[in-house]
Design a protein around this motif. Structure first.
Motif, PDB file in Angstrom:
ATOM      1  N   VAL A   1       0.863  -1.180   0.000  1.00 40.27           N
ATOM      2  CA  VAL A   1       0.000   0.000   0.000  1.00 40.27           C
ATOM      3  C   VAL A   1       0.895   1.223   0.000  1.00 40.27           C
ATOM      4  O   VAL A   1       1.942   1.250   0.650  1.00 40.27           O
ATOM      5  CB  VAL A   1      -0.934   0.018   1.232  1.00 40.27           C
ATOM      6  N   ARG A   2       0.463   2.238  -0.739  1.00 41.35           N
ATOM      7  CA  ARG A   2       1.211   3.487  -0.780  1.00 41.35           C
ATOM      8  C   ARG A   2       0.224   4.618  -0.537  1.00 41.35           C
ATOM      9  O   ARG A   2      -0.817   4.695  -1.185  1.00 41.35           O
ATOM     10  CB  ARG A   2       1.888   3.658  -2.141  1.00 41.35           C
ATOM     11  N   TYR A   3       0.524   5.482   0.436  1.00 37.03           N
ATOM     12  CA  TYR A   3      -0.311   6.665   0.577  1.00 37.03           C
ATOM     13  C   TYR A   3       0.563   7.880   0.816  1.00 37.03           C
ATOM     14  O   TYR A   3       1.642   7.812   1.389  1.00 37.03           O
ATOM     15  CB  TYR A   3      -1.401   6.521   1.641  1.00 37.03           C
ATOM     16  N   GLU A   4       0.058   9.009   0.305  1.00 38.18           N
ATOM     17  CA  GLU A   4       0.880  10.201   0.200  1.00 38.18           C
ATOM     18  C   GLU A   4       1.089  10.908   1.523  1.00 38.18           C
ATOM     19  O   GLU A   4       2.061  11.621   1.699  1.00 38.18           O
ATOM     20  CB  GLU A   4       0.257  11.168  -0.815  1.00 38.18           C
TER      21      GLU A   4
ATOM     22  N   VAL B   1      -4.862   6.916  -1.455  1.00 36.15           N
ATOM     23  CA  VAL B   1      -4.333   5.605  -1.076  1.00 36.15           C
ATOM     24  C   VAL B   1      -4.222   4.750  -2.332  1.00 36.15           C
ATOM     25  O   VAL B   1      -5.171   4.668  -3.114  1.00 36.15           O
ATOM     26  CB  VAL B   1      -5.243   4.911  -0.049  1.00 36.15           C
ATOM     27  N   THR B   2      -3.061   4.128  -2.530  1.00 36.83           N
ATOM     28  CA  THR B   2      -2.852   3.257  -3.685  1.00 36.83           C
ATOM     29  C   THR B   2      -2.624   1.835  -3.201  1.00 36.83           C
ATOM     30  O   THR B   2      -1.671   1.570  -2.452  1.00 36.83           O
ATOM     31  CB  THR B   2      -1.645   3.717  -4.518  1.00 36.83           C
ATOM     32  N   LEU B   3      -3.505   0.931  -3.612  1.00 33.83           N
ATOM     33  CA  LEU B   3      -3.363  -0.488  -3.305  1.00 33.83           C
ATOM     34  C   LEU B   3      -2.621  -1.160  -4.461  1.00 33.83           C
ATOM     35  O   LEU B   3      -2.989  -0.978  -5.626  1.00 33.83           O
ATOM     36  CB  LEU B   3      -4.736  -1.140  -3.142  1.00 33.83           C
ATOM     37  N   VAL B   4      -1.584  -1.906  -4.151  1.00 30.57           N
ATOM     38  CA  VAL B   4      -0.796  -2.585  -5.179  1.00 30.57           C
ATOM     39  C   VAL B   4      -1.148  -4.068  -5.142  1.00 30.57           C
ATOM     40  O   VAL B   4      -0.855  -4.767  -4.166  1.00 30.57           O
ATOM     41  CB  VAL B   4       0.715  -2.377  -4.955  1.00 30.57           C
ATOM     42  N   TRP B   5      -1.795  -4.533  -6.229  1.00 27.87           N
ATOM     43  CA  TRP B   5      -2.286  -5.906  -6.314  1.00 27.87           C
ATOM     44  C   TRP B   5      -1.409  -6.736  -7.241  1.00 27.87           C
ATOM     45  O   TRP B   5      -0.810  -6.218  -8.188  1.00 27.87           O
ATOM     46  CB  TRP B   5      -3.709  -5.940  -6.855  1.00 27.87           C
ATOM     47  N   LEU B   6      -1.380  -8.035  -6.988  1.00 30.52           N
ATOM     48  CA  LEU B   6      -0.793  -9.001  -7.902  1.00 30.52           C
ATOM     49  C   LEU B   6      -1.858 -10.047  -8.202  1.00 30.52           C
ATOM     50  O   LEU B   6      -2.312 -10.762  -7.288  1.00 30.52           O
ATOM     51  CB  LEU B   6       0.442  -9.668  -7.291  1.00 30.52           C
ATOM     52  N   ALA B   7      -2.286 -10.120  -9.455  1.00 32.65           N
ATOM     53  CA  ALA B   7      -3.358 -11.048  -9.838  1.00 32.65           C
ATOM     54  C   ALA B   7      -2.839 -12.485  -9.839  1.00 32.65           C
ATOM     55  O   ALA B   7      -1.826 -12.782 -10.472  1.00 32.65           O
ATOM     56  CB  ALA B   7      -3.909 -10.679 -11.204  1.00 32.65           C
ATOM     57  N   ARG B   8      -3.541 -13.378  -9.133  1.00 28.58           N
ATOM     58  CA  ARG B   8      -3.151 -14.787  -9.089  1.00 28.58           C
ATOM     59  C   ARG B   8      -3.716 -15.569 -10.270  1.00 28.58           C
ATOM     60  O   ARG B   8      -3.100 -16.521 -10.736  1.00 28.58           O
ATOM     61  CB  ARG B   8      -3.635 -15.430  -7.788  1.00 28.58           C
TER      62      ARG B   8
END
Length: 729
Positions: free
Chosen positions: A607-610, A622-629
């Motif tokens: 997660v990245r938030y400023e 807020v930026t959610l960083v996903w990896l698709a399975r």
């Protein structure tokens, strides 16, 4: 002082042209919103320390488009400078249009003064600004770059026009200053609107070869050679922009420019002049041309033809420039008519990139305006009266449609693209990589019914340190739980372009496009001694070489025209650089590793938030960083909640499909890394330490997907992703 008053009068006569522009919150036009979004993207890049972003990663529903790799950037930097002084994005765009109109009037007046007295030169400036296509470029087309290019055309010609004082010309002092103006203004024209520069440059060369009086043979020869050297230097200064286009346009839709779409926009030769004295900007049944010629402009051109015939018989001293401007007007107008179809077909590989024949009206505007100066050269009072007639004729029916000041964020841009079935803040697919096979009008829908039952091995990525740079992302590569795994294909939510580089440690990995979306992809080993994975949009070899050419050309210009003005330029650049540094957003985003699995659908790798310290009433990104399975046929919803300290009450939330709703989980590909940005508004009454929770759920069942982190599940399957402290307002 007298000259300053004339320039002030020129600017004052532009008020009727810019008044509607500045009186509206914003105005409806073909391209106006596109320029607004591009300006906002440039501002974001500059705030993060990227001075010339060749790509806007958030464009095209987050897949990214290399807009400034192909589109002239200078108009946006002008608008950005206005924004720096306090204007919002909408006002900055409007003021750039307004300044373009005023600057074009002043530069045309300056050029006309080389041939005629102030009053007819004033008429020429008015004829240029109130040329109907010039105003249509502003209010109808919203063509910011092409409209701003009007201001540079007279400067380019002024730079190669012999000074009116013969002694100064013989000494060469003023000509040296003029050639500097010529070099810089031609560079600026190329960086503003390359298509206008492309069709204007042949006339500039012919003009420079002919305009010098043959009576000064030695000085004329030197001036001609100096002008050609200045052309080369101007091309060199702007090489960082245009040279990569020559070699890299084949990667995107620009390579499909060789088509005959121009046919539909060639005007009928028998009905390209609008017969009404008051120009009607709305489509007319009497005239089928997209952008007809106004009756006053047509009348002035006819008068110039008669005057040229008389001057030919009398061997008048000013015959040469008059014939040049008449020829420019006639040739430019002819290129907009259906009679020129054989010319377009013969030179189709080059001319087809213009898209619209009416672009030649820009050249016709300067030619007809200068013709008007010669027609009224001996009639000062009549020239002033004609100026008023032109203003009334061009503005009486000018009625731009007001629209509310638009939002300029990514979500507003995506919604506008979706509503118009476009992608990337442009009307055509000229910046779309050719290996994207998906229908660009259907990309944001993305529902797939046949899915691949392929699982991604164990979580393989986590966020690296300071992972959120503008043009770069850093990850840590983790080992796979599957012993038979040798390599794993990772995909990133960006259209592939060759400038994308992926490194594992210090080793470069081969990148390639995959899936029907042409996603940036790379095969990485499941096990490696190196764990640092870097993804970066870096300059290509030709871009680096072109930048070097521009630097060398600029150094040569500074050396050839060194003097006191150089100190002023360096001071100005220092002030602008200092202002840019002050406005730069140097706060590093807060990265939080999560490495949480959500059923068999995806991993939330980080997660990245400023901001980690904000005030009540602020927005939190807020930026959610996903990896698709795997690929799924069900649209799972994503949520981010801001909770009070006891996790008892939801204070703010963002629920829905990822990336503003335009990249649902049915569009995720196995192994794809997706950055899902969300904006939450912190309520005015919030204060203290607050918690951030995230997850996925089925809709309409409102059932959260099960979560696992290090073998344990989270309560209610809501993932703690961080904490913020909110100060009371």
């Amino acid at each position: 002082m007298k000259r300053a008053l004339w320039f002030a009068l020129v600017a004052l006569l532009c008020v009727p042209a810019i008044a509607p522009l500045l009186s509206l919150p914003f105005f409806s036009s073909d391209d106006g919103l596109f320029h607004l979004y591009r300006l906002a993207a440039l501002d974001d890049a500059l705030r993060h320390g990227e001075f010339y972003p060749r790509i806007f990663p958030s464009f095209a529903f987050g897949y990214g488009q290399a807009v400034l790799s192909y589109y002239g950037p200078l108009s946006y930097y002008v608008a950005e400078l206005i924004h720096w002084f306090g204007a919002n994005f909408a006002d900055a765009i409007k003021w750039t249009f307004a300044l373009g109109l005023i600057a074009s009037a002043c530069t045309l007046f300056m050029l006309a003064r080389e041939f005629v007295a102030p009053a007819p030169a004033l008429l020429a400036a008015v004829a240029y600004v109130y040329f109907p296509y010039h105003l249509a470029d502003t209010y109808q087309r919203g063509a910011l770059a092409e409209q701003l290019a009007f201001a540079f055309l007279p400067l380019v010609l002024w730079g190669v026009t012999p000074p009116s004082t013969p002694t100064s010309f013989a000494k060469g002092k003023r000509m040296t200053a003029r050639l500097l103006v010529f070099t810089l203004s031609l560079s600026a024209l190329i960086l503003t609107h390359a298509l206008t520069a492309m069709i204007f440059l042949p006339f500039v060369i012919v003009y420079a070869l002919i305009i010098y009086q043959p009576t000064i043979r030695i000085s004329s020869l030197i001036a001609r050679r100096s002008s050609l050297v200045a052309v080369v230097l101007a091309l060199g200064i702007s090489a960082f922009y245009w040279l990569p286009i020559v070699f890299q346009s084949r990667w995107v839709g620009l390579s499909a420019g060789d088509n005959d779409g121009y046919r539909a926009h060639l005007a009928p030769a028998l009905s390209f002049v609008q017969p009404s004295l008051v120009f009607q900007y709305a489509p007319s049944q009497l005239v089928s041309a997209d952008h007809p010629l106004g009756l006053p402009s047509f009348a002035m051109l006819l008068a110039a033809l008669v005057l040229a015939l008389q001057a030919w018989r009398a061997r008048a001293q000013w015959l040469t420039p008059l014939l040049l401007f008449v020829a420019l007007s006639l040739v430019s107008l002819a290129m907009t008519l259906d009679l020129s179809l054989p010319v377009w077909q013969t030179f189709q590989p080059l001319l087809a990139f213009l898209q619209y024949p009416w672009r030649f009206l820009t050249l016709a505007a300067i030619g007809i305006a200068l013709c008007a100066a010669f027609v009224f050269a001996q009639h000062a009072r009549l020239a002033l009266f004609a100026s008023l007639v032109l203003i009334v004729s061009a503005t009486l029916a000018l009625n731009p449609r007001a629209v509310p000041a638009p939002a300029s964020d990514d979500f507003a841009m995506w919604q506008n693209d979706y509503a118009h079935k476009q992608i990337g803040a442009t009307w055509t697919a000229e910046y779309m990589p050719w290996w994207v096979r998906a229908d660009r009008t259907a990309i944001p829908n993305g529902a797939r019914f046949a899915t691949a039952d392929v699982m991604q091995p164990a979580p393989v990525l986590s966020l690296g340190d300071a992972s959120g740079d503008y043009m770069q992302r850093r990850y840590h590569l983790r080992g796979s739980a599957q012993s038979e795994c040798e390599s794993l294909t990772l995909r990133f939510h960006q259209f592939y372009l060759p400038q994308w580089r992926v490194k594992l440690g210090s080793r470069s990995l081969a990148t390639f496009p995959s899936t029907d979306l042409g996603l940036l992809s790379v095969d990485v080993p499941c096990r490696s001694a190196d764990t640092s994975l870097t993804v970066e949009f870096a300059p290509s070899a030709i871009e680096q070489a072109a930048s070097l050419v521009s630097l060398v050309a600029l150094i040569i210009v500074l050396w050839l025209w060194r003097g006191r003005w150089l100190i002023a330029v360096l001071v100005a650049l220092g002030v602008i650089s200092a202002l840019a540094f002050v406005r730069m957003d140097r706060r590093a985003p807060l990265d939080v590793n999560s490495n949480t699995q959500l059923a068999d659908v995806a991993d939330l790798i980080g997660v990245r938030y400023e901001r980690d310290h904000i005030r009540a009433g602020d927005d939190l990104r807020v930026t959610l960083v996903w990896l698709a399975r795997r690929e799924v046929s069900e649209n799972f919803k994503v949520f981010v909640h801001v909770m009070d300290a006891n996790n008892a009450r939801v204070l703010a939330q963002s629920d829905g499909d990822p990336l503003g709703g335009f990249t649902p989980t049915t569009q995720w590909h196995v192994g794809e890394v997706i950055e899902d940005a969300r904006v939450l508004h912190i309520p005015d009454d919030a204060a203290g330490d607050l918690q951030l929770l995230a997850g996925m759920y089925r809709f309409p069942e409102l059932q959260n997907l099960p979560t696992w982190h290090d073998g344990s599940a989270f309560a209610d399957n809501r993932i703690p992703i961080g904490a913020i402290h909110v100060d009371a307002r």
